[in-house]
Scaffold this active site. Structure first.
Site: not given
Length: 199
Positions: A7, A9
Site C-alpha cells: 500500500d 498511504e
C-alpha cells in the site's frame, strides 16, 4: 517468483487526504479507508465536501508537493526492491501520485484516476478495476507469481488475505484486533525481515 505488493498511504507516505484536510482546515476530509471500508461511499463524501468548499485538484496538488515520504520509507523500499520485485498498489489517483513516486525513486505504482473538469473541479473517479488490490494480486498469481502483501487499511485486506504472506503495517487497533492472524508491525526493519523470510 515473488512480487511484494505494498500500500502507499500510511505505509510509505502520509495520508494525502489528512494532510489536505489539515491544510485547508476541514476536519471532515480526514476520513480515510482506515475509517470507511466502502471506498465508493468515501469518495462521494469527499467529492461533495470539495464541491461545497469550492476546492479542486490544484489545491490538493499544492498540498501533495509539500508531502515527503515517511521517515525511513525510501531506504526500506530501496532495500526491498534490491531483494524482490515490488509494486505499489494504491487506491490513490495518478494525478496525486506522480510527485510522491519521484521522491520514492520511481517505483512501479498501479492506481486509479480522477475525473476532472476543465475548471479543475473533481467530478468523479475511475477505478482501474473493481477491488483493485485484490484483483491485481489474483492477476499476478494467474501469470505465475506468488505475492506478499502489506498495508494498513480495510481496503488492503483483500490483497493481504489472497497472498502467500500478508502483514499489517502501522494499522489501527481495530483492524489489528479484528485480524490477529496477520502479523502487525510498526517499524520498517521488522516488515523487511518478515518479508525476507518468504523470499
Amino acid at each position: 517468483m515473488i512480487i511484494t505488493c505494498l500500500d502507499l498511504e500510511g505505509v510509505l507516505v502520509p495520508e494525502i487526504w489528512i494532510a489536505f484536510a489539515d491544510t485547508v482546515g476541514i476536519p471532515e476530509l480526514r476520513r480515510t479507508t482506515r475509517d470507511e471500508p466502502d471506498y465508493d461511499k468515501l469518495m462521494k463524501y469527499r467529492i461533495a465536501i470539495l464541491k461545497e468548499h469550492g476546492l479542486g485538484l490544484r489545491e490538493i496538488q499544492d498540498t501533495i508537493k509539500k508531502i515527503d515520504p515517511l521517515p525511513g520509507a525510501k531506504k526500506f523500499l530501496d532495500e526491498l526492491r534490491s531483494c524482490c520485485q515490488t509494486i505499489i498498489l494504491s487506491d490513490t489517483f495518478s494525478q496525486f501520485a506522480a510527485p510522491l513516486m519521484e521522491k520514492l525513486g520511481q517505483p512501479t505504482i498501479f492506481c486509479n484516476e480522477l475525473v476532472v473538469s476543465d475548471s479543475g473541479e473533481i467530478t468523479g473517479y475511475k477505478m482501474r478495476c473493481e477491488q483493485s488490490k485484490f484483483t491485481t494480486v489474483k492477476a499476478l498469481q494467474s501469470i505465475g507469481y506468488e505475492t506478499i502483501a502489506s498495508g494498513d487499511s480495510f481496503n488492503d485486506l483483500g490483497m493481504i488475505q489472497a497472498s502467500k504472506a500478508g502483514f499489517l503495517f502501522r494499522s489501527t487497533e481495530k483492524i489489528i484486533k479484528e485480524y490477529p492472524q496477520y502479523p502487525a508491525f510498526t517499524e520498517y526493519s521488522e516488515l523487511l525481515d518478515a518479508i525476507k523470510k518468504y523470499l
